[in-house]
Design an enzyme around this catalytic site. Structure first.
Site, mmCIF file in Angstrom:
data_model
loop_
_atom_site.group_PDB
_atom_site.id
_atom_site.type_symbol
_atom_site.label_atom_id
_atom_site.label_comp_id
_atom_site.label_asym_id
_atom_site.label_seq_id
_atom_site.Cartn_x
_atom_site.Cartn_y
_atom_site.Cartn_z
ATOM 1 N N GLY A 2 -33.447 -32.978 12.393
ATOM 2 C CA GLY A 2 -32.259 -33.017 13.250
ATOM 3 C C GLY A 2 -31.734 -34.437 13.380
ATOM 4 O O GLY A 2 -31.239 -34.851 14.418
ATOM 5 N N GLY B 110 -27.990 -35.391 14.630
ATOM 6 C CA GLY B 110 -27.556 -35.091 15.995
ATOM 7 C C GLY B 110 -27.294 -36.349 16.806
ATOM 8 O O GLY B 110 -27.498 -37.470 16.321
ATOM 9 N N GLN B 111 -26.855 -36.160 18.072
ATOM 10 C CA GLN B 111 -26.486 -37.308 18.914
ATOM 11 C C GLN B 111 -27.673 -38.268 19.086
ATOM 12 O O GLN B 111 -27.535 -39.482 18.875
ATOM 13 C CB GLN B 111 -26.037 -36.814 20.298
ATOM 14 N N ASP C 8 -31.762 -33.073 8.023
ATOM 15 C CA ASP C 8 -30.924 -32.202 8.848
ATOM 16 C C ASP C 8 -30.547 -30.990 7.993
ATOM 17 O O ASP C 8 -30.779 -30.973 6.783
ATOM 18 C CB ASP C 8 -29.669 -32.949 9.330
ATOM 19 N N TYR D 70 -31.425 -22.221 26.851
ATOM 20 C CA TYR D 70 -31.886 -23.564 26.463
ATOM 21 C C TYR D 70 -33.012 -24.023 27.381
ATOM 22 O O TYR D 70 -34.061 -24.473 26.932
ATOM 23 C CB TYR D 70 -30.706 -24.530 26.540
ATOM 24 N N LYS E 199 -37.006 -24.779 26.587
ATOM 25 C CA LYS E 199 -37.634 -26.067 26.894
ATOM 26 C C LYS E 199 -38.844 -25.869 27.818
ATOM 27 O O LYS E 199 -39.879 -26.508 27.660
ATOM 28 C CB LYS E 199 -36.619 -27.019 27.514
#
Ligand code: VAH
Length: 319
Positions: free
Chosen positions: A9, A12-13, A35, A143, A147
């Protein structure tokens, strides 16, 4: 001896800035970015890059074998807003990618794993102010559920199999290098871009929605400091509470307006308001500060100065 790192990933940000920082520390060739797509060409062309679907165990395993990886940062996930639109896809990606990495680490070749959790593990029954490390966690988003369950699995793999997995409950993260995707806190990034580009912003949260936030540089430092901490110093193997600043849309607007007097803001709350309302306003991260000397550096005004300076440069041709 530098670590041999795989970042899943990486476009991503957080993943994109983590890749840059880890390459500065460990050397470009020791950090493999991956990614599912090649959308960030600057990152793809900045060092070793592999196209990997985080849901594909064999792809991750083969990459780790090929590059002799000893450390994995699993940054791929569907965030809170997107997760509500595509719940089963969020469960599939967020959970199965974690199982793949934990099972690879259980097998012995991977020495250390980083997996990001979030304040999304908390819900409307969680104490909202200075939320403690150990408290009620009844998340109301897919989400947040991924988590919360992911934290339980990380602690289980540490206790049962000795996997050295570490995690942080990130607040909303603000940066100027990569746009966030599908989060409820994304307004706090969009607002800076619109302040520079158009001078106005319509916020999808109400003006007094107070949320825990953090500048990206602090989040990256916390991540690397945690991973560098001696294993014996760590008392949390689910994920550490992590805090820096809390602010409302009105407060960040005023912080920007001090630099851009003509900037205007309107409010049009959408479905993300209910998500934001389920999260705490502030976080007690004293356990992280005790165990591995965590200390944030950026307050709201310091972050605003950095963000506006960088975005003026980015959009200088447009304004
Ligand atoms: C989101 N940026 O908004 C993420 C984060 C605390 C929120 O996990 O979903």
């Amino acid at each position: 001896m530098p670590s041999r790192i795989l970042i899943i990933g990486a476009c991503g940000q957080i993943g994109s800035e983590l890749t840059t920082k880890l390459r500065e520390i460990n050397g470009i060739e020791n950090v493999i970015a991956s990614d599912i797509n090649t959308r960030k060409l600057d990152l793809v062309n900045s060092g070793p890059f592999e196209i990997i679907d985080a849901k594909n165990f064999n792809a991750i395993k083969d990459c780790c074998k090929h590059y002799n990886i000893d450390t994995i940062y699993l940054m791929a996930a569907l965030l809170s807003a997107t997760g509500e639109k595509y719940p089963m896809e969020a469960w599939d990606l967020n959970m199965n990618s974690l199982f793949h990495v934990l099972n690879l680490a259980k097998g012995g070749t991977i020495k250390k794993v980083y997996w990001p959790s979030s304040i999304a593990v908390f819900g409307p029954t969680t104490p909202r102010e200075l939320t403690p490390q150990h408290t009620i966690c009844e998340p109301t988003t897919v989400y947040g559920i991924t988590k919360q369950v992911g934290e339980r699995w990380c602690e289980y793999y540490y206790k049962k199999y000795g996997v050295d997995v570490r995690g942080l409950r990130y607040p909303g993260i603000i940066s100027h290098k990569a746009m966030p995707g599908g989060g409820t806190t994304d307004y706090a990034v969009e607002i800076y871009h619109e302040a520079i580009k158009t001078g106005k912003y319509e916020c999808f949260l109400s003006e007094n929605t107070n949320l825990p936030m953090m500048f990206m540089d602090d989040a990256i430092k916390a991540t690397i400091d945690l991973m560098d901490a001696p294993s014996e110093d760590l008392t949390i193997r689910s994920s550490y509470n992590l805090a820096a600043i809390s602010f409302t849309p009105k407060q960040i607007y005023e912080s920007i307006k001090a630099h851009l007097p003509d900037f205007t803001m309107t409010y049009q709350p959408d479905f993300r308001q209910a998500i934001a309302d389920s999260w705490p306003s502030s976080i007690d991260d004293s356990v992280a500060r005790r165990d591995w000397n965590w200390q944030h550096r950026f307050d709201l005004d310091a972050m605003t100065k950095v963000m506006l300076k960088a975005l003026r440069k980015k959009y200088h041709n447009l304004i």
